[in-house]
Scaffold this active site. Structure first.
Site, PDB file in Angstrom:
ATOM      1  N   SER A  93       0.816  -1.208   0.000  1.00  0.00           N
ATOM      2  CA  SER A  93       0.000   0.000   0.000  1.00  0.00           C
ATOM      3  C   SER A  93       0.853   1.263   0.000  1.00  0.00           C
ATOM      4  CB  SER A  93      -0.969  -0.028   1.190  1.00  0.00           C
ATOM      5  OG  SER A  93      -1.946   0.970   1.108  1.00  0.00           O
ATOM      6  N   ASP A 225      -2.228   6.443  -3.391  1.00  0.00           N
ATOM      7  CA  ASP A 225      -1.082   5.737  -2.834  1.00  0.00           C
ATOM      8  C   ASP A 225      -0.708   4.607  -3.784  1.00  0.00           C
ATOM      9  OD1 ASP A 225      -3.118   3.936  -2.341  1.00  0.00           O
ATOM     10  OD2 ASP A 225      -2.467   3.445  -0.318  1.00  0.00           O
ATOM     11  N   ASP A 227      -1.032   1.398  -4.078  1.00  0.00           N
ATOM     12  CA  ASP A 227      -1.933   0.350  -4.563  1.00  0.00           C
ATOM     13  C   ASP A 227      -3.322   0.873  -4.888  1.00  0.00           C
ATOM     14  OD1 ASP A 227      -2.801   0.723  -1.915  1.00  0.00           O
ATOM     15  OD2 ASP A 227      -3.450  -1.363  -1.741  1.00  0.00           O
ATOM     16  N   ASP A 229      -5.804   2.356  -3.063  1.00  0.00           N
ATOM     17  CA  ASP A 229      -6.987   2.356  -2.192  1.00  0.00           C
ATOM     18  C   ASP A 229      -7.089   3.615  -1.341  1.00  0.00           C
ATOM     19  OD1 ASP A 229      -4.971   1.815  -0.372  1.00  0.00           O
ATOM     20  OD2 ASP A 229      -5.909   0.014   0.457  1.00  0.00           O
TER      21      ASP A 229
END
Length: 421
Positions: A93, A225, A227, A229
């Site tokens: 993440s 960010d 990834d 999410d």
């Protein structure tokens, strides 16, 4: 039995230290056993370690007799939408490039419960009968983008926007989405090389985005960010706009009856929602807990100050691109600075204190925090909590002035430092 590897958002750590190829392979095996040796849809972010760990996870799935369906680089919310018997993301993440991890989603795109994660950990040393298979798919990103644009897209003609992809999973994909809707897009953080994810860009560092917006005279900037999410923004002046402010704007624009937030949410948000008659449900920190509250309470909108923003009307989880499209729609021709001004913000000060190991905080420290909050009597607050993704304890202080917030934070941080040794 307490979870040994899973934290607030999956299993995560520095590759080669806490997170090894062997552990990821065992996680793949355990996940396949847990879901009845079914089909597991797997995506990853752009980290150099992602390919090796994706291979390890797939080997684990196949060793348990399951079927791994590998989609390559794909944002986390896309994996949630496209999950089969399970969905898995190889990602850390917002963490730096040396980290990586594994997140899991059930067949409905929901993050697994604590109990389910404990059950998977119990299968880490389970049998590996073999007989599984590994397949690859090439069109997952196209399917995801089509769904998002059809469901959440609006005409953005005339909007001049900077899009920061954090050199991560949205590189190429998010700018394409905004351009297809008519926006004039300036791309940054769109040159991923495996070692630069979240480095000097993205939702964890808005400096480059702010400079780009100011320098180009743009209307706003949106940052994801690594990834995808999380989503944060900067206004036309380059001033940061956090998840609480975005959520407040969306709550009013979408005319919801209630929202779910976490203990970190700004007091100004709570005051605005109270004034507008919107019910607020408060959860522990972590978007998975926000999601659980939304489903448990029958609500559609929730989020975190950090930029996890969730709109469940047409989706199954938080989605940075969807949040970005929704905030653009909510402008209705106004400047972002004017739109977010609806929410008064209490000054907040946060300190991260290094902490070896994990486990609950001491009763003495928590009692001291309760005493301080009783003294404040609603004019501010302090919060101390262990991070679920990093080896730190976070101390937050919130008050009506920055000076009071700073003093409160220093006071509690000193207590916490003594307790932590």
């Amino acid at each position: 039995m307490a979870r040994q590897y899973f934290g607030t958002d999956g299993v995560r750590g520095v590759v080669g230290e806490r997170l090894t190829g062997d552990l990821v392979e065992r996680l793949g095996k355990a996940a396949a056993l847990w879901c009845g040796r079914g089909r597991i849809f797997v995506g990853r972010d752009t980290r150099t370690s992602g390919l090796e760990l994706e291979d390890a996870f797939a080997r684990g799935i196949a060793s348990a007799g399951g079927s791994a369906v590998l989609a390559g680089v794909l944002p986390t919310p896309a994996v949630a939408l496209l999950a089969l018997d399970l969905g898995a993301v190889i990602s850390a993440s917002h963490n730096p490039p040396e980290y990586n991890g594994v997140k899991l989603f059930d067949r409905d795109g929901r993050k697994l419960t604590d109990d389910a994660e404990e059950e998977i950990e119990a299968l880490l040393d389970g049998p590996a009968p073999g007989g599984g298979e590994i397949d690859h798919v090439e069109v997952a990103s196209d399917s995801y983008l089509e769904h998002v644009l059809d469901r959440f897209g609006t005409d953005l003609t005339g909007l001049r926007i900077a899009v920061d992809c954090a050199n991560g999973s949205y590189a190429g994909l998010a700018p394409q989405a905004f351009e297809q809707l008519g926006a004039e897009v300036t791309e940054i953080g769109n040159d991923q090389d495996g070692t630069n994810i979240n480095v000097g860009c993205g939702a964890t560092d808005l400096g480059l985005l702010a400079e780009t917006v100011r320098g180009g005279g743009l209307d706003l900037g949106i940052a994801f960010d690594g990834d995808g999410d999380r989503m944060l923004a900067v206004d036309e002046r380059g001033e940061p706009v956090d998840g609480d402010q975005i959520l407040a704007v969306l709550a009013l624009d979408l005319e919801v009856q209630g929202v779910a937030v976490t203990t970190m949410t700004n007091l100004g948000f709570h005051r605005l929602m109270e004034e507008r008659g919107i019910r607020v449900v408060v959860t522990d920190v972590g978007d998975r807990y926000v999601l659980e509250a939304l489903r448990g309470e029958g609500l559609l909108l929730g989020g975190e100050q950090s930029g996890h923003l969730i709109w469940l009307d047409g989706h199954v989880t938080g989605d940075g691109l969807v949040a970005g499209l929704l905030i653009c729609r909510a402008l209705h021709g106004h400047a972002l600075s004017d739109v977010v001004a609806v929410m008064p913000r209490f000054p907040q000060v946060v300190r991260n204190l290094p902490r070896p190991g994990r486990g609950p905080l001491s009763g003495e420290l928590l009692a001291a925090v309760e005493d301080v909050n009783a003294e404040l009597d609603g004019t501010g607050r302090v919060l101390v909590r262990p991070s679920g993704t990093e080896p730190v304890v976070r101390v937050l202080a919130e008050a009506e002035t920055p000076e009071i917030a700073e003093r409160l934070c220093a006071r509690i941080a000193a207590l916490a430092t003594r307790e932590l040794g």
